[in-house]
Structure formats: structure tokens, C-alpha cells
Write a protein that holds these residues in place. Sequence first.
Motif, PDB file in Angstrom:
ATOM      1  N   ASP A   1       1.065  -1.338   0.019  1.00 54.15           N
ATOM      2  CA  ASP A   1       0.050   0.131  -0.161  1.00 54.15           C
ATOM      3  C   ASP A   1       0.926   1.360   0.021  1.00 54.15           C
ATOM      4  OD1 ASP A   1      -1.911  -1.976   1.463  1.00 54.15           O
ATOM      5  OD2 ASP A   1      -2.991  -0.370   0.670  1.00 54.15           O
TER       6      ASP A   1
ATOM      7  N   SER B   1      -0.617   7.617   0.103  1.00 53.13           N
ATOM      8  CA  SER B   1      -1.647   8.316  -0.680  1.00 53.13           C
ATOM      9  C   SER B   1      -1.274   9.219  -1.385  1.00 53.13           C
ATOM     10  CB  SER B   1      -2.800   8.513   0.349  1.00 53.13           C
ATOM     11  OG  SER B   1      -3.869   9.344  -0.576  1.00 53.13           O
TER      12      SER B   1
ATOM     13  N   THR C   1       2.284   8.385  -7.208  1.00 52.95           N
ATOM     14  CA  THR C   1       1.894   7.771  -8.318  1.00 52.95           C
ATOM     15  C   THR C   1       3.096   7.014  -8.939  1.00 52.95           C
ATOM     16  OG1 THR C   1       3.234   9.527  -9.502  1.00 52.95           O
ATOM     17  CG2 THR C   1       0.845  10.019  -9.076  1.00 52.95           C
TER      18      THR C   1
ATOM     19  N   ASN D   1      -0.700   5.371 -15.084  1.00 51.97           N
ATOM     20  CA  ASN D   1      -1.423   4.379 -15.927  1.00 51.97           C
ATOM     21  C   ASN D   1      -0.368   3.930 -16.929  1.00 51.97           C
ATOM     22  OD1 ASN D   1      -3.773   5.030 -14.636  1.00 51.97           O
ATOM     23  ND2 ASN D   1      -4.318   6.663 -15.719  1.00 51.97           N
TER      24      ASN D   1
ATOM     25  N   ARG E   1      -0.956  -3.544 -10.257  1.00 51.77           N
ATOM     26  CA  ARG E   1      -1.302  -2.484  -9.396  1.00 51.77           C
ATOM     27  C   ARG E   1      -2.911  -2.103  -9.803  1.00 51.77           C
ATOM     28  NH1 ARG E   1       1.810   3.546  -9.160  1.00 51.77           N
ATOM     29  NH2 ARG E   1       0.767   4.146  -6.901  1.00 51.77           N
ATOM     30  N   THR E   2      -3.557  -1.919  -8.918  1.00 53.47           N
ATOM     31  CA  THR E   2      -5.079  -1.819  -9.080  1.00 53.47           C
ATOM     32  C   THR E   2      -5.559  -0.093  -8.596  1.00 53.47           C
ATOM     33  OG1 THR E   2      -5.612  -2.454  -7.107  1.00 53.47           O
ATOM     34  CG2 THR E   2      -5.810  -3.968  -8.776  1.00 53.47           C
ATOM     35  N   GLY E   3      -5.949   0.379  -9.811  1.00 55.85           N
ATOM     36  CA  GLY E   3      -6.491   1.941  -9.307  1.00 55.85           C
ATOM     37  C   GLY E   3      -5.380   2.710  -9.262  1.00 55.85           C
ATOM     38  N   GLY E   4      -4.203   2.441  -9.683  1.00 54.16           N
ATOM     39  CA  GLY E   4      -3.166   3.417  -9.534  1.00 54.16           C
ATOM     40  C   GLY E   4      -2.621   3.448  -8.040  1.00 54.16           C
ATOM     41  N   SER E   5      -3.128   2.517  -7.193  1.00 53.29           N
ATOM     42  CA  SER E   5      -2.726   2.521  -5.625  1.00 53.29           C
ATOM     43  C   SER E   5      -2.134   1.176  -5.174  1.00 53.29           C
ATOM     44  CB  SER E   5      -3.869   2.919  -4.860  1.00 53.29           C
ATOM     45  OG  SER E   5      -3.563   2.926  -3.429  1.00 53.29           O
TER      46      SER E   5
ATOM     47  N   SER F   1      -0.590  -2.508  -4.776  1.00 52.94           N
ATOM     48  CA  SER F   1       0.103  -3.444  -5.889  1.00 52.94           C
ATOM     49  C   SER F   1       0.126  -4.834  -5.322  1.00 52.94           C
ATOM     50  CB  SER F   1       1.680  -2.750  -6.239  1.00 52.94           C
ATOM     51  OG  SER F   1       2.182  -3.650  -7.003  1.00 52.94           O
TER      52      SER F   1
END
Lengths: 116, 113
Positions: B24, B27, B30, B52, B69-73, B75
Motif C-alpha cells: 500500500d 496516498s 504515483t 497508468n 497495480r489496481t486503481g493506481g494505488s 500493488s
Amino acid sequence: AQTVTQSQPEMSVQEAETVTLSCTYDTSENNYYLFWYKQPPSRQMILVIRQEAYKQQNATENRFSVNFQKAAKSFSLKISDSQLGDTAMYFCAFRRGGGSNYKLTFGKGTLLTVNP
Amino acid sequence: GAGVSQSPSNKVTEKGKDVELRCDPISGHTALYWYRQSLGQGLEFLIYFQGNSAPDKSGLPSDRFSAERTGGSVSTLTIQRTQQEDSAVYLCASTPSVQETQYFGPGTRLLVL
């Protein structure tokens, strides 16, 4: 490809004294960054200090300072007034300044022990 | 604020099993990197995600390794059919942009028996 060499696998120092960790690197890049990371037994890699290659002035962070010799491709870390909490593995790392992947290339590390 | 977190902290598995390691990032960061730290090889880059864009997988040691990596957050690093040589500490790092300093998580220590 870049390489980073730390020639001192282990070092020790007495509390309150000064110690210097060595690092040399090899690269054909002109734009890059150099780092020292500390890894205590907790495994958390902690940034100690960072140096931009285009800056001639050596970086300093409190008791930590570097001697950056660009022509010699040398980047040593000096720890002044060593404290018991400085005991850790220290890694020298290189990162290119351009391109698309800013991965770190690490040396093998130096285990520093500060003795009371 | 919260730093990079990784789970599990330690994982013991049997040879041939699949494992998933989670990262994680901080926040808003990128860029996300995975590294492997082993006794013989030191710290090695595995894979890099930036926004992306397609990930840079150039450090993955074999096709048994994959990451997403889902949703850019969050992994996940997956190792299929684990081998004893996969035993290592897997470190994740994130950065707010590609030019910034990488912040590391505490790592996952994987032991393959």
C-alpha cells in the motif's frame, strides 16, 4: 548499466566518534542522483541523505554529510558524533536523472556498529 | 501521515506454492517500485509502475513473477510455484513523482521451505 560499489562490508566506531563509509559508482550518465539509505534491524529503509550530481556543494543533514567527488565517481558518507541508534546497514544508491524508470541501483551495503 | 505499508510482514511457504505480497503506497504517490533483497544478490530492482503507463518489468527474474497495480494505488506481487531461491525480503517503495525520493515500506520476508 550503472554499478555501485561499497568496499567495506563491516565497520565499527565508538560512540561520539566520527566514521566515514565509502562508495564508488560507475556511470556514463551526466544527470543523476546519489543516496545513502539506512536499514536498521526493523528492515525499514530510511533515507539519510541525497545528492544531486549537478550540485557541487556537498549535502549535509545534521550529523550526516557527504564527500561527493564527481570526477572520481566517489560518494562517501561521514557520520559525526556517532550514536548507538546509528547502528544499521548503510546502502549507497544511484538513480539516473532522466529517462522513464527511476529505479535505484544499490551497493552491497556496509554494516555499521556503534559501540558504547 | 501514513507511510508505505506491506503485508504480510513474514511469510513461510512450501516449495511449489504460490504467494501474494501486498504493498500500500503513500496516498497520492504515483510511482511504485518493487525490490528484492537477498543475501547473495543484495538489493535488486524488480518492477516499476508509473501512473497508468505500462509497467517496466525488466527486473523480474522469471515468468513465475508478476505484479499488478489496481486503481493506481495498491500493488500485489505474485510469485508462482515458489522455489527456495525466492527466499528474500521483498521491499516496496513509492514516490509522489518520478523525480522524487523513494519511500520504502518495511518489507515482507519470504521463506520458501
